[in-house]
Design a protein around this motif. Structure first.
Motif, PDB file in Angstrom:
ATOM      1  N   TYR A  43      -4.840   1.393  10.232  1.00  0.00           N
ATOM      2  CA  TYR A  43      -5.656   0.710   9.823  1.00  0.00           C
ATOM      3  C   TYR A  43      -6.284   0.881   9.248  1.00  0.00           C
ATOM      4  O   TYR A  43      -6.552   1.681   8.779  1.00  0.00           O
ATOM      5  CB  TYR A  43      -6.922   0.582  11.567  1.00  0.00           C
ATOM      6  CG  TYR A  43      -6.343   1.024  12.601  1.00  0.00           C
ATOM      7  CD1 TYR A  43      -5.727  -0.331  13.393  1.00  0.00           C
ATOM      8  CD2 TYR A  43      -5.950   1.666  13.396  1.00  0.00           C
ATOM      9  CE1 TYR A  43      -5.514  -0.304  14.709  1.00  0.00           C
ATOM     10  CE2 TYR A  43      -6.137   1.977  14.971  1.00  0.00           C
ATOM     11  CZ  TYR A  43      -5.300   1.273  14.816  1.00  0.00           C
ATOM     12  OH  TYR A  43      -5.156   1.169  17.069  1.00  0.00           O
ATOM     13  N   GLY A  44      -6.119  -0.655   8.466  1.00  0.00           N
ATOM     14  CA  GLY A  44      -6.535  -0.414   6.646  1.00  0.00           C
ATOM     15  C   GLY A  44      -5.700   0.257   6.048  1.00  0.00           C
ATOM     16  O   GLY A  44      -4.652   0.170   5.836  1.00  0.00           O
ATOM     17  N   GLY A  45      -5.963   1.268   5.436  1.00  0.00           N
ATOM     18  CA  GLY A  45      -5.577   1.892   4.315  1.00  0.00           C
ATOM     19  C   GLY A  45      -6.060   3.330   4.545  1.00  0.00           C
ATOM     20  O   GLY A  45      -4.436   4.609   3.875  1.00  0.00           O
TER      21      GLY A  45
END
Length: 233
Positions: free
Chosen positions: A11-13
């Motif tokens: 999730y995200g980076g």
């Protein structure tokens, strides 16, 4: 049938999966177990296109489905039952099932009857709003809705989470029936690890977003290290 290799992403980076491999053969029940935060549900969501993979691949029946959106993956023959918010509470049981057939243009009444045969209580409660059902009955509705498209592979994320102990065995029995009677392969994430491995043909143990063990259900149950670390001794 399903071949996921070197799945890396999250999730995200932040990566939660670090090279996870999973396979499911036709007719198999495969369980994914491991501690909280191991990446079990993330791996399943990545297969279904709900989590973006930065590296790795997912193939179904030999066709690449990596990072396809869920609305396209479901048309390939894969159904997904999330752990929470998996029914439309204000719709009746029958309406929930019909929502599962939203892309069908043929007559799906025969499939609805198969679902009712698998879960007779749903036939009795078909006019009742799903939000008024017990937790186990809502889980049956969610599974039944996913089955309305006649998937060949069903992904189950914590199917017994939050259920009373007396209902857990019934849910596992329902999963067996889906596998045996409909011939649907099952890949499930499950915290009731011992129960899941007793039922599964094969199992995976994930830890810290990586594969830790892979073996048959009975062999994993008999593995002393697996028992001590992941099955409570």
């Amino acid at each position: 049938m399903l071949e996921a290799r070197e799945m890396t992403g999250g999730y995200g980076g932040a990566d939660i999966l670090h090279g996870v491999d999973l396979t499911v053969a036709p007719g198999e029940i495969v369980a994914i177990i491991g501690p909280n935060g191991a990446g079990k549900s993330t791996a399943m969501k990545a297969i279904f296109g709900l989590v973006h993979l930065r590296e790795g691949s997912v193939r179904f029946d030999g066709q690449e489905i990596t990072n396809l959106p869920p609305n396209r993956i479901v048309l390939r023959g894969i159904g997904f039952v999330p752990q929470t918010e998996n029914v439309f509470p204000t719709l009746t049981v029958a309406e929930n099932l019909d929502m599962g057939a939203f892309v069908r243009r043929d007559d799906f009444e025969a499939q609805r009857e198969k679902v009712y045969d698998l879960f007779p209580i749903l036939r009795d409660r078909r006019r009742q709003p799903a939000g008024q059902l017990s937790g186990g009955q809502r889980q049956m509705v969610a599974m039944g809705r996913a089955l309305m498209l006649e998937p060949r592979l069903l992904l189950l994320d914590e199917p017994t989470a939050g259920l009373a102990p007396a209902v857990v065995q019934d849910m596992f029995g329902s999963i067996r029936e889906v596998n045996r009677e409909l011939g649907v392969s099952i890949l499930m994430v499950e915290q009731n690890a011992k129960h899941a491995l007793k039922m599964a043909h094969r199992g995976y143990v994930l830890a810290a977003g990586q594969n830790r063990y892979e073996d048959s259900g009975p062999n994993l149950l008999a593995n002393r290290e697996v028992a001590e670390m992941f099955l409570g001794g």
